[in-house]
Design an enzyme around this catalytic site. Structure first.
Site, short mmCIF file in Angstrom:
data_model
loop_
_atom_site.label_atom_id
_atom_site.label_comp_id
_atom_site.label_asym_id
_atom_site.label_seq_id
_atom_site.Cartn_x
_atom_site.Cartn_y
_atom_site.Cartn_z
N TYR A 103 0.89 -1.16 0.00
CA TYR A 103 0.00 0.00 0.00
C TYR A 103 0.93 1.21 0.00
O TYR A 103 1.89 1.27 0.79
CB TYR A 103 -0.87 0.07 1.25
CG TYR A 103 -1.74 -1.14 1.53
CD1 TYR A 103 -2.33 -1.86 0.49
CD2 TYR A 103 -1.99 -1.54 2.84
CE1 TYR A 103 -3.14 -2.96 0.76
CE2 TYR A 103 -2.80 -2.63 3.12
CZ TYR A 103 -3.36 -3.34 2.07
OH TYR A 103 -4.15 -4.43 2.35
N CYS A 106 1.53 2.77 3.44
CA CYS A 106 1.89 1.88 4.54
C CYS A 106 3.30 2.17 5.05
O CYS A 106 4.26 2.13 4.29
CB CYS A 106 1.80 0.44 4.05
SG CYS A 106 2.60 -0.77 5.11
N PHE A 108 5.28 0.38 6.93
CA PHE A 108 6.15 -0.79 6.84
C PHE A 108 6.61 -1.03 5.40
O PHE A 108 7.75 -1.42 5.16
CB PHE A 108 5.44 -2.03 7.39
CG PHE A 108 5.09 -1.92 8.85
CD1 PHE A 108 6.07 -2.00 9.82
CD2 PHE A 108 3.78 -1.73 9.25
CE1 PHE A 108 5.77 -1.90 11.17
CE2 PHE A 108 3.46 -1.61 10.59
CZ PHE A 108 4.45 -1.70 11.56
N CYS A 109 5.72 -0.77 4.44
CA CYS A 109 6.11 -0.88 3.03
C CYS A 109 7.16 0.17 2.69
O CYS A 109 8.11 -0.09 1.96
CB CYS A 109 4.89 -0.71 2.13
SG CYS A 109 3.59 -1.94 2.40
#
Length: 328
Positions: A103, A106, A108-109
């Protein structure tokens, strides 16, 4: 910003060679361009005349060692460019096929992308629709990020970075156990604390929730109807979810918590350019990665305005540089 970046680039290129003895050979034509571009304003004609004698003097003495203060500035720019440089691994160990399922917003991404960008690992991005998740139906793992590396599936942002590090940084020397512990400690701090103060901030009120979802829907994989639905319904839902997150993580004032977290990070730097010293380590990349999606939202602008993190963040923007993402 573009003009400043362009000027820095030109100034760096004026240093054709720095010899062992410290003599700097300047390219007078490039220096002329750099000086002119740095003086461009509405009254650029008068500024151009002001710089002309200086430019001419450099042109006449281009083969000589120059000891003027301007040279120190130019040398400093080149030195900074040298220090704040990416660290691409040898070509033979770079993965050949890297695909990130993500995403866009996001944290974490974005942590994984910061690692890929810094080490100049080319990668493709598949934007996952968070409603249908049809792009990852093939996987038993139903969260993002998912990183496919030469056919191997890697999951969980910190585990992904650990495994990639083993692949592209084989035998990397560890300076000391203390340094390793510090890096690990702050990477865990990112996952266990920093990320949890972000959602209560970006969904702090209805206007900030709408701002966040405008960014999410503009960059996400949504149909036109989904964009409208997700922007307004999602913003309303996350506004209430953020209130529950505040309770869960014992946050009373979300902005104060964000400022405290960023100040804690700056204190950890202890005067260093990066936690890793002269160059970022994995903790630097983790902090930068999770903050990158919010940097230009209201919460991120407030963060930079009211804490000391701005200088470090700017250094990280420079060193991580352009994305190594492969455009579809």
């Amino acid at each position: 910003m573009r003009r400043a970046s362009f000027t820095s680039s030109i100034l760096s290129r004026t240093l054709s060679t720095v010899h062992d003895g410290g003599t700097v050979n300047l390219n007078p034509r490039l220096l002329r361009v750099a000086l002119f571009s740095s003086s461009r304003t509405d009254n650029s004609n008068s500024r151009r005349h002001w710089f002309s004698p200086l430019v001419n003097s450099f042109s006449k003495s281009s083969g000589q060692a120059v000891s003027l203060g301007l040279v120190g500035v130019v040398a400093s720019v080149a030195s900074a460019a040298s220090v704040y440089a990416k660290e691409p691994p040898p070509a033979e160990i770079i993965p050949k096929d890297v695909v990130l399922y993500q995403y866009e917003a996001c944290p974490f991404c974005n942590k994984v992308k910061a690692f890929l960008d810094y080490y100049d690992i080319p990668y493709k991005v598949v934007e996952v629709n968070p409603i249908s998740k049809k792009e990852i139906k093939w996987s038993d793992y139903k969260k993002v990020p998912i990183l496919m590396v030469d056919g191997q599936q890697l999951v969980d942002s910190s585990a992904i970075i650990d495994q990639l590090s083993e692949k592209i940084l084989p035998g990397q020397a560890i300076i000391s156990v203390a340094d390793e512990d510090e890096e690990t400690k702050w990477r865990r701090w990112v996952d266990n604390h920093l990320v949890h103060v972000l959602s209560p901030n970006i969904y702090r009120n209805t206007s900030e929730a709408l701002e966040s979802f405008d960014y999410i829907t503009s960059n996400g994989n949504f149909s036109f109807t989904e964009k409208i639905t997700v922007k307004y319904a999602g913003a309303a839902a996350m506004y209430f979810v953020s209130k529950n997150l505040k309770k869960k993580y014992n946050i009373t004032d979300e902005r104060a918590a964000l400022y405290e977290a960023t100040e804690t990070w700056v204190d950890a730097l202890n005067g260093r350019n990066f936690l890793g010293g002269s160059k970022p380590n994995l903790a630097d990349l983790a902090v930068f990665g999770v903050l990158r999606p919010i940097r230009y939202l209201r919460s991120g602008r407030d963060m930079v305005e009211h804490t000391r993190i701005g200088e470090w963040y700017s250094r990280m923007e420079k060193v991580v540089g352009e994305s190594s993402r492969i455009k579809a």
